[in-house]
Motif scaffolding. Structure first.
Motif, PDB file in Angstrom:
ATOM      1  N   LEU A 194       7.242   8.997   1.243  1.00 22.16           N
ATOM      2  CA  LEU A 194       6.127   7.595   0.424  1.00 22.16           C
ATOM      3  C   LEU A 194       6.101   7.459  -0.720  1.00 22.16           C
ATOM      4  O   LEU A 194       6.194   8.684  -1.185  1.00 22.16           O
ATOM      5  CB  LEU A 194       5.436   7.908   1.753  1.00 22.16           C
ATOM      6  CG  LEU A 194       5.606   7.844   3.525  1.00 22.16           C
ATOM      7  CD1 LEU A 194       4.537   7.540   4.341  1.00 22.16           C
ATOM      8  CD2 LEU A 194       6.541   7.346   3.871  1.00 22.16           C
ATOM      9  N   GLU A 206      -5.284   4.076  -1.526  1.00 21.72           N
ATOM     10  CA  GLU A 206      -5.588   5.330  -0.100  1.00 21.72           C
ATOM     11  C   GLU A 206      -5.014   5.019   1.558  1.00 21.72           C
ATOM     12  O   GLU A 206      -5.165   5.808   2.075  1.00 21.72           O
ATOM     13  CB  GLU A 206      -6.758   6.133  -0.468  1.00 21.72           C
ATOM     14  CG  GLU A 206      -7.337   6.388  -1.728  1.00 21.72           C
ATOM     15  CD  GLU A 206      -6.922   8.200  -1.810  1.00 21.72           C
ATOM     16  OE1 GLU A 206      -6.489   9.025  -0.300  1.00 21.72           O
ATOM     17  OE2 GLU A 206      -5.962   8.705  -2.824  1.00 21.72           O
ATOM     18  N   GLU A 226       0.954  -1.570  -0.185  1.00 22.67           N
ATOM     19  CA  GLU A 226       0.281   0.050   0.341  1.00 22.67           C
ATOM     20  C   GLU A 226       1.180   1.501  -0.018  1.00 22.67           C
ATOM     21  O   GLU A 226       0.196   2.062  -0.760  1.00 22.67           O
ATOM     22  CB  GLU A 226      -0.810   0.235   1.190  1.00 22.67           C
ATOM     23  CG  GLU A 226      -1.637  -1.260   1.464  1.00 22.67           C
ATOM     24  CD  GLU A 226      -2.762  -1.208   0.682  1.00 22.67           C
ATOM     25  OE1 GLU A 226      -2.676  -0.318  -0.229  1.00 22.67           O
ATOM     26  OE2 GLU A 226      -3.476  -2.346   0.586  1.00 22.67           O
ATOM     27  N   VAL A 227       2.105   1.101   1.014  1.00 22.27           N
ATOM     28  CA  VAL A 227       3.022   2.148   0.753  1.00 22.27           C
ATOM     29  C   VAL A 227       4.018   1.588   1.079  1.00 22.27           C
ATOM     30  O   VAL A 227       4.596   0.478   1.630  1.00 22.27           O
ATOM     31  CB  VAL A 227       2.046   3.216   1.726  1.00 22.27           C
ATOM     32  CG1 VAL A 227       2.499   2.317   3.743  1.00 22.27           C
ATOM     33  CG2 VAL A 227       3.116   5.070   1.726  1.00 22.27           C
ATOM     34  N   SER A 258       3.242   9.082  -6.766  1.00 20.86           N
ATOM     35  CA  SER A 258       2.233   8.568  -6.890  1.00 20.86           C
ATOM     36  C   SER A 258       3.940   7.817  -6.974  1.00 20.86           C
ATOM     37  O   SER A 258       4.534   7.895  -7.224  1.00 20.86           O
ATOM     38  CB  SER A 258       1.662   8.420  -8.106  1.00 20.86           C
ATOM     39  OG  SER A 258       2.765   9.029  -9.264  1.00 20.86           O
ATOM     40  N   TYR A 310       3.254  12.726   0.168  1.00 20.66           N
ATOM     41  CA  TYR A 310       3.562  11.200  -1.121  1.00 20.66           C
ATOM     42  C   TYR A 310       3.657  11.345  -2.898  1.00 20.66           C
ATOM     43  O   TYR A 310       3.063  12.399  -2.536  1.00 20.66           O
ATOM     44  CB  TYR A 310       1.616  11.267  -0.602  1.00 20.66           C
ATOM     45  CG  TYR A 310       1.496  10.103   0.960  1.00 20.66           C
ATOM     46  CD1 TYR A 310       1.699   9.760   1.332  1.00 20.66           C
ATOM     47  CD2 TYR A 310       1.782  11.709   1.778  1.00 20.66           C
ATOM     48  CE1 TYR A 310       1.571   9.511   2.485  1.00 20.66           C
ATOM     49  CE2 TYR A 310       1.083  11.522   2.805  1.00 20.66           C
ATOM     50  CZ  TYR A 310       1.140  10.217   3.492  1.00 20.66           C
ATOM     51  OH  TYR A 310       1.009  10.395   5.252  1.00 20.66           O
ATOM     52  N   LYS A 316       2.840   5.758  -2.515  1.00 21.10           N
ATOM     53  CA  LYS A 316       1.526   5.093  -1.965  1.00 21.10           C
ATOM     54  C   LYS A 316       1.318   4.356  -2.927  1.00 21.10           C
ATOM     55  O   LYS A 316       1.050   4.888  -4.087  1.00 21.10           O
ATOM     56  CB  LYS A 316       1.586   5.613  -1.551  1.00 21.10           C
ATOM     57  CG  LYS A 316       0.317   7.511  -2.081  1.00 21.10           C
ATOM     58  CD  LYS A 316      -0.573   7.630  -1.118  1.00 21.10           C
ATOM     59  CE  LYS A 316      -1.120   8.747  -2.254  1.00 21.10           C
ATOM     60  NZ  LYS A 316      -2.712   9.663  -1.304  1.00 21.10           N
ATOM     61  N   GLY A 349      -2.273   4.414   1.937  1.00 20.22           N
ATOM     62  CA  GLY A 349      -1.626   4.752   2.895  1.00 20.22           C
ATOM     63  C   GLY A 349      -1.219   6.031   2.654  1.00 20.22           C
ATOM     64  O   GLY A 349      -0.028   6.210   3.535  1.00 20.22           O
ATOM     65  N   ALA A 350      -2.652   7.050   2.778  1.00 20.95           N
ATOM     66  CA  ALA A 350      -2.981   8.398   3.100  1.00 20.95           C
ATOM     67  C   ALA A 350      -2.372   7.866   4.331  1.00 20.95           C
ATOM     68  O   ALA A 350      -3.221   7.319   5.051  1.00 20.95           O
ATOM     69  CB  ALA A 350      -3.424   8.594   2.091  1.00 20.95           C
ATOM     70  N   SER A 392       0.489   4.740   6.718  1.00 21.08           N
ATOM     71  CA  SER A 392       1.555   5.878   6.569  1.00 21.08           C
ATOM     72  C   SER A 392       2.567   5.786   7.488  1.00 21.08           C
ATOM     73  O   SER A 392       3.813   6.144   7.472  1.00 21.08           O
ATOM     74  CB  SER A 392       0.813   6.985   5.739  1.00 21.08           C
ATOM     75  OG  SER A 392      -0.070   7.635   7.313  1.00 21.08           O
TER      76      SER A 392
END
Length: 328
Positions: A318, A323, A35-36, A297, A295, A320, A325-326, A114
């Motif tokens: 990070l 979402e 996810e991240v 992409s 963050y 990711k 991971g946000a 995250s």
């Protein structure tokens, strides 16, 4: 699955985006949907073939991930769907990653992925340094170099939690401000001040008890000038790109020590398992609060690595995939 790889050419410019088969976990392994993923300076070293771990090309870089388990190998006690964070030797900058079960940190629902993704490398290194390699004590003076980076801020927060007096160096006024906001009682812009003179002045010429040095090169040599009697220099890394020359007489005349900080799941499994659980609790309680710079992409990983290389950031960077991971 989508993955970034180092194929023929080295460096950020050599990274290529590929679509490769999703791997299957072997006994003792998990397949995690990433996810991240967090960036570390060691990623830059690895893609330039200057890190101690040198995977055969082509390989997927990335060493710190968080996500959900999608498949488990034989003998693995984690469940499909479970949220986890983990260090991986490499392979993190991909849609899915193979993870050794003995490296996994279970992540409760109360922690954002995250935040959890910063625990397996940066915070673990700081905790190992200050509680296992040596033990800091209340009111010790601890100097942390590059204190606004991902590792540096983790060290500042862990040192603050342990009750020491944190002094810091960083390369801009904004980074000094961030270091102070996270627990440093003094932060010195090393581009504007003679930092080791400032450290000696702040400690009434006694020097500091511990130095957390992830920079190397000239910084290491200058650090010895502000080390206290029986002080300890922790050698954590070489982000300057230069291996330091350590004049042995400076250690001898202060009865001081230079100590390497290195840990491995192959040698320190029980210790690292305990530290992982402890860090989760500190994250839940708010005693540590990972700082995220930005963050990115998946397609923007080269830009993220460039920002890390050029020191255009503080805290963690990070990448990711979703979402989850946000910030939650």
């Amino acid at each position: 699955m989508f993955s970034w790889q180092v194929a023929e050419n080295l460096g950020i410019e050599g990274l290529v985006q590929v679509d490769i088969p999703t791997p299957l976990p072997k006994p003792g392994e998990l397949l995690v949907k990433v996810e991240v993923a967090a960036l570390n300076y060691s990623d830059l070293l690895m893609i330039n073939d200057t890190y101690q771990i040198k995977p055969p090309k082509p390989f997927t870089p990335g060493q710190e991930i968080a996500g959900k388990v999608v498949k488990v190998g034989e003998g693995v006690m984690f469940d499909v769907g479970q949220r986890v964070a983990s260090k991986v030797l490499f392979g993190g900058f991909a849609e899915y990653a193979i993870v050794r079960a003995d490296m996994v940190i279970a992540v409760p629902e109360t922690i954002a992925l995250s935040s959890a993704v910063t625990l397996p490398v940066s915070y673990t290194t700081a905790m190992v340094a200050f509680t296992k390699v040596l033990k800091v004590h209340n009111n010790d003076y601890v100097l942390i170099h590059s204190a606004a980076g991902g590792l540096g801020l983790a060290a500042v927060q862990i040192a603050r939690y342990l009750g020491v007096r944190v002094l810091a160096t960083a390369g801009t006024d904004d980074k000094c401000r961030v270091a102070k906001e996270n627990g440093a009682e003094m932060a010195i812009n090393y581009l504007k001040q003679n930092w080791y003179h400032a450290i000696l002045e702040a400690t009434e010429n006694k020097g500091v008890d511990v130095i957390f040095d992830s920079v190397g090169g000239k910084v290491t040599q200058e650090s010895l000038k502000c080390l206290a009697w029986q002080g300890r220099l922790l050698i954590v890394g070489f982000s300057s790109g230069d291996l330091p020359y350590i004049p042995a007489h400076r250690l001898l005349l202060k009865n001081a020590s230079a100590i390497g900080v290195y840990w491995s799941h192959d040698h320190n499994q029980e210790m690292l398992s305990s530290i992982g659980k402890n860090l989760v609790q500190l994250c839940v309680s708010g005693d540590i609060q990972p700082i995220i710079w930005n963050y990115y992409s998946f397609k923007d990983l080269p830009q993220a690595l460039s920002d890390l290389r050029d020191r255009n950031s503080f805290g963690k960077l990070l990448m990711k995939f979703s979402e989850e991971g946000a910030i939650e």
